[in-house]
Design a protein around this motif. Structure first.
Motif, mmCIF file in Angstrom:
data_model
loop_
_atom_site.group_PDB
_atom_site.id
_atom_site.type_symbol
_atom_site.label_atom_id
_atom_site.label_comp_id
_atom_site.label_asym_id
_atom_site.label_seq_id
_atom_site.Cartn_x
_atom_site.Cartn_y
_atom_site.Cartn_z
ATOM 1 N N ILE A 25 36.876 37.876 -6.378
ATOM 2 C CA ILE A 25 38.071 37.272 -5.802
ATOM 3 C C ILE A 25 38.899 36.639 -6.926
ATOM 4 N N GLY A 26 40.122 36.997 -7.038
ATOM 5 C CA GLY A 26 40.998 36.461 -8.086
ATOM 6 C C GLY A 26 41.839 37.524 -8.737
ATOM 7 N N PRO A 27 41.221 38.481 -9.449
ATOM 8 C CA PRO A 27 42.018 39.515 -10.131
ATOM 9 C C PRO A 27 42.863 40.373 -9.187
ATOM 10 N N ASP A 28 42.502 40.412 -7.894
ATOM 11 C CA ASP A 28 43.319 41.182 -6.950
ATOM 12 C C ASP A 28 44.752 40.660 -6.899
ATOM 13 N N ILE A 29 44.930 39.373 -7.167
ATOM 14 C CA ILE A 29 46.287 38.831 -7.168
ATOM 15 C C ILE A 29 47.107 39.481 -8.282
#
Length: 326
Positions: A147-151
């Protein structure tokens, strides 16, 4: 490399690194070693897990070079004007692309990442934005493996007006002769499990909204990963063509943040500052390793196993010394 050293290396792999799928070593731009294990071949495509993050870092650098993005100082929320902050917070409003690239963005969850909800989400970017921010300090390292790099992936999708895979295919994969066939949307938990253990799927995972994953979900062969490493070693030039600015390579592989004794750049791990050695590291033992001082690239793919033995130790202690005089 003589047969005795080869035999010693492979015995070490069989004994201590039994899940290795393939290894390629380049020295001075020339192939020095290539071998495959566990019924894999040069055509096998393995899920490389968090190595995906470093590929995404490359794509962000290309996007900045081509004007789709302006700088690492751009605010994350500027790319999502349709996103409503659930409650008034200063943190999320001040988080930048640079914070996402250096893993220095805060998140609302404490210890237990809501993986199940994440994998069930139809929109991973919005799901992650809902977790971004909170009361923790911006600028403090917090590694977010999934969760995180998807942004960042969502930002690139919006800025470039196409999927991350399409962008990568045009500006990175095709010039390097890398094939990633399709975006993959899982229809069930069983499909995801099968993907993680497959040796034959060529693709990049996407959520149902069409955003390719940022922190995992890409499959590659060792030869693909070795090309990425050589691209960095050669300052972003491939076959005489500047694919990626050398300035981005330098910046993204310098220490930008730290956690204890570990150093991090822009989604790359810094292994040795003196030798300017750095790596893309993926769960289960997937690695792109570059040592600029020794002019060496090592690419390792591995079948997934929990708590896999450190492949950097394999490279630094057993592979690099074999090519010291090369």
């Amino acid at each position: 490399m003589n047969q005795v050293k080869t035999a010693e290396l492979e015995e070490r792999i069989y004994q201590d690194y039994a899940t290795v799928a393939g290894i390629i070593v380049l020295k001075n731009g020339q192939l020095q070693y290539e071998n495959y294990f566990n019924s894999c071949t040069k055509n096998s495509r393995i899920h490389i897990y968090s190595v995906t993050k470093s590929i995404l870092s490359i794509l962000i650098g290309i996007a900045m070079d081509k004007g789709y993005l302006k700088s690492c100082n751009q605010k994350v929320l500027d790319f999502f004007p349709d996103y409503t902050v659930k409650r008034k917070e200063n943190a999320i409003q001040n988080i930048t692309l640079g914070n996402l690239l250096t893993m220095t963005a805060p998140y609302k969850y404490k210890y237990f990442v809501p993986y199940i909800k994440y994998f069930k989400s139809s929109d991973s970017v919005r799901f992650t934005l809902d977790l971004l921010g909170g009361k923790r300090q911006i600028g403090k390292f917090r590694y977010t493996p999934v969760i995180g790099p998807d942004i960042l992936s969502g930002i690139l999708t919006r800025a470039a007006g196409r999927t991350v895979l399409d962008f990568a295919s045009e500006y990175l994969f095709s010039p390097l002769g890398i094939t990633v066939e399709k975006s993959i949307v899982f229809q069930s938990k069983e499909e995801q499990i099968a993907f993680n253990s497959s040796k034959e799927i060529s693709g990049w995972v996407s959520d149902p909204a069409g955003v390719n994953t940022g922190g995992w979900g890409l499959t590659m062969a060792p030869s693909d990963m070795a090309k990425i490493g050589q691209l960095y070693l050669d300052g972003g030039v491939w076959n005489g063509r500047q694919i990626l600015p050398s300035e981005w390579i330098k910046e993204s592989t310098e220490v930008q943040s730290k956690w204890r004794n570990l150093s991090y750049g822009y989604l790359w791990w810094i292994i040795d500052e003196k030798e300017h050695a750095y790596a893309a590291l993926g769960d289960g033992g997937n690695v792109i390793y570059v040592n600029e001082r020794k002019n060496l690239v090592a690419a390792v793919t591995s079948l997934f196993a929990p708590r896999a033995k450190d492949r950097i130790a394999l490279i630094r202690e057993h592979i690099e010394p074999m090519f010291e005089n090369g």
